[in-house]
Design a protein around this motif. Structure first.
Motif, mmCIF file in Angstrom:
data_model
loop_
_atom_site.group_PDB
_atom_site.id
_atom_site.type_symbol
_atom_site.label_atom_id
_atom_site.label_comp_id
_atom_site.label_asym_id
_atom_site.label_seq_id
_atom_site.Cartn_x
_atom_site.Cartn_y
_atom_site.Cartn_z
ATOM 1 N N ALA A 204 0.834 -1.206 0.000
ATOM 2 C CA ALA A 204 0.000 0.000 0.000
ATOM 3 C C ALA A 204 0.870 1.258 0.000
ATOM 4 O O ALA A 204 0.584 2.230 -0.705
ATOM 5 C CB ALA A 204 -0.941 -0.009 1.210
ATOM 6 N N ALA A 205 1.963 1.232 0.775
ATOM 7 C CA ALA A 205 2.860 2.395 0.821
ATOM 8 C C ALA A 205 3.555 2.587 -0.530
ATOM 9 O O ALA A 205 3.685 3.712 -1.024
ATOM 10 C CB ALA A 205 3.898 2.220 1.931
ATOM 11 N N LEU A 206 3.952 1.477 -1.148
ATOM 12 C CA LEU A 206 4.650 1.566 -2.437
ATOM 13 C C LEU A 206 3.706 1.982 -3.562
ATOM 14 O O LEU A 206 4.143 2.510 -4.583
ATOM 15 C CB LEU A 206 5.318 0.229 -2.775
ATOM 16 N N GLN A 211 9.740 4.136 -2.665
ATOM 17 C CA GLN A 211 10.282 4.560 -1.372
ATOM 18 C C GLN A 211 11.462 3.688 -0.970
ATOM 19 O O GLN A 211 11.569 2.532 -1.383
ATOM 20 C CB GLN A 211 9.200 4.466 -0.295
ATOM 21 N N SER A 212 12.315 4.277 -0.142
ATOM 22 C CA SER A 212 13.461 3.533 0.373
ATOM 23 C C SER A 212 13.054 2.784 1.642
ATOM 24 O O SER A 212 11.990 3.040 2.213
ATOM 25 C CB SER A 212 14.609 4.487 0.682
ATOM 26 N N LEU A 213 13.941 1.913 2.075
ATOM 27 C CA LEU A 213 13.718 1.165 3.315
ATOM 28 C C LEU A 213 13.448 2.128 4.479
ATOM 29 O O LEU A 213 12.493 1.945 5.232
ATOM 30 C CB LEU A 213 14.966 0.318 3.588
ATOM 31 N N ASP A 214 14.272 3.176 4.595
ATOM 32 C CA ASP A 214 14.116 4.128 5.698
ATOM 33 C C ASP A 214 12.761 4.835 5.647
ATOM 34 O O ASP A 214 12.131 5.066 6.676
ATOM 35 C CB ASP A 214 15.237 5.180 5.669
ATOM 36 N N GLU A 215 12.316 5.173 4.443
ATOM 37 C CA GLU A 215 11.036 5.879 4.303
ATOM 38 C C GLU A 215 9.846 4.972 4.605
ATOM 39 O O GLU A 215 8.791 5.437 5.048
ATOM 40 C CB GLU A 215 10.895 6.428 2.871
ATOM 41 N N LEU A 216 10.019 3.674 4.381
ATOM 42 C CA LEU A 216 8.892 2.740 4.537
ATOM 43 C C LEU A 216 8.618 2.361 5.997
ATOM 44 O O LEU A 216 7.517 1.923 6.320
ATOM 45 C CB LEU A 216 9.170 1.458 3.740
ATOM 46 N N VAL A 217 9.601 2.526 6.859
ATOM 47 C CA VAL A 217 9.435 2.004 8.229
ATOM 48 C C VAL A 217 8.209 2.597 8.915
ATOM 49 O O VAL A 217 7.380 1.855 9.461
ATOM 50 C CB VAL A 217 10.680 2.272 9.100
ATOM 51 N N ALA A 218 8.078 3.930 8.879
ATOM 52 C CA ALA A 218 6.969 4.562 9.605
ATOM 53 C C ALA A 218 5.592 4.117 9.097
ATOM 54 O O ALA A 218 4.745 3.709 9.900
ATOM 55 C CB ALA A 218 7.113 6.080 9.567
ATOM 56 N N PRO A 219 5.331 4.142 7.783
ATOM 57 C CA PRO A 219 4.000 3.695 7.338
ATOM 58 C C PRO A 219 3.738 2.204 7.541
ATOM 59 O O PRO A 219 2.590 1.805 7.747
ATOM 60 C CB PRO A 219 3.965 4.065 5.849
ATOM 61 N N VAL A 220 4.779 1.388 7.493
ATOM 62 C CA VAL A 220 4.556 -0.064 7.613
ATOM 63 C C VAL A 220 4.451 -0.489 9.082
ATOM 64 O O VAL A 220 3.760 -1.443 9.419
ATOM 65 C CB VAL A 220 5.672 -0.853 6.886
ATOM 66 N N TYR A 221 5.133 0.266 9.963
ATOM 67 C CA TYR A 221 5.109 -0.076 11.396
ATOM 68 C C TYR A 221 4.537 1.079 12.224
ATOM 69 O O TYR A 221 5.209 1.605 13.110
ATOM 70 C CB TYR A 221 6.522 -0.439 11.875
#
Ligand SMILES: [Zn+2]
Length: 260
Positions: A204-206, A211-221
């Motif tokens: 969903a975030a992608l 997005q990079s790994l760092d950018e994905l952390v907040a929306p995924v967790y």
């Protein structure tokens, strides 16, 4: 036993299985006072004798008392070949165990199931008579299970292994961290659903933008404190590797996207 494990867990369960002949699964503690207490317990048993030490996988909070106990009791250490390779130079594995092997402890037997994912050489032990599965770090009742690609963790394999354990229709799971689990199907189903829910969050975030790994952390967790992001990132990376392998996500430099 008290071990250097992942908080909030502080201990690793050591299972002693059998009747006259015993197997000690995961003599885990590096701490001298804990090792001495286990020695005293095992040497104090009457009419029962430890014939082997077995390791569920290579992590430090599972193997750190193995050398000591093997020397103290003069017994061999058994583990999966992948575990043996990862412990080279640290713990000497005398014999290999793999899928389909059976551990005979006199009248008592344990079937070995190879369940990679958390660790490549992870094995579980099924006591068919009682319907009990000793599951190591496949699930826990205290703390979470990390799937760490840098250390051989594999999210696709982990999900397959969880499903395989669910199909065993066990009556009870004995994890390495926390209390026995008396509703295996619900517990394993929850673990599988939880990982797939994370995977859906990644997709969903992608879908919004690469997005990079760092950018994905907040929306995924969103449910995880930022202090735990370093840990979350390892599992996130495992999800991304799986999605790239599934051709549901693509990698371009440090960015991940759902379209090439
Ligand atoms: Zn582990």
């Amino acid at each position: 036993m008290r071990t250097p494990t992942l908080p909030p867990a502080t201990h690793t369960n050591v299972y002693v299985c059998g009747e006259a002949e015993l197997a000690v699964i995961d003599p885990a503690s590096p701490y001298a006072e804990e090792q001495v207490a286990l020695d005293a317990f095992l040497l104090g048993l009457s009419g029962q004798r430890v014939s082997m030490i077995v390791l569920s996988h290579h992590h430090v909070d599972h193997v750190s008392g193995a050398n000591h106990l093997a020397a103290r009791l003069s017994v061999p250490i058994w583990a999966h070949p992948e575990t043996k390779a990862r412990l080279e130079g640290r713990v000497k594995i005398d014999h290999e165990l793999d899928e389909g092997n059976r551990i005979s402890l006199g009248a008592h037997t344990l079937d070995v199931l190879h369940t990679p994912g958390h660790a490549p050489g992870h094995i579980c032990f099924a006591d068919r008579t009682s319907g009990t599965l000793i599951v190591g770090d496949m699930v826990a009742s205290v703390g979470t299970i990390i799937v760490e690609p840098e250390d051989g963790g594999d999210m696709r394999a982990y999900l397959q292994s969880l499903e395989r354990l669910r199909q065993q229709k066990a009556r009870c799971l004995l994890p390495a961290h926390g209390d026995p689990i008396d509703d295996p199907d619900a517990h394993l189903s929850f673990y599988i659903a939880h990982r797939l829910e994370r995977e859906a969050r990644v997709l969903a975030a992608l879908a919004l933008n690469p997005q990079s790994l760092d950018e994905l952390v907040a929306p995924v967790y969103p449910d995880v404190a930022s202090a735990l992001y370093p840990l979350a990132k390892r599992s996130l990376f495992a999800h991304l590797i799986k999605l790239v392998g599934d051709e549901r996500a693509y990698r371009d430099g440090d960015k991940f996207s759902i379209a090439r």
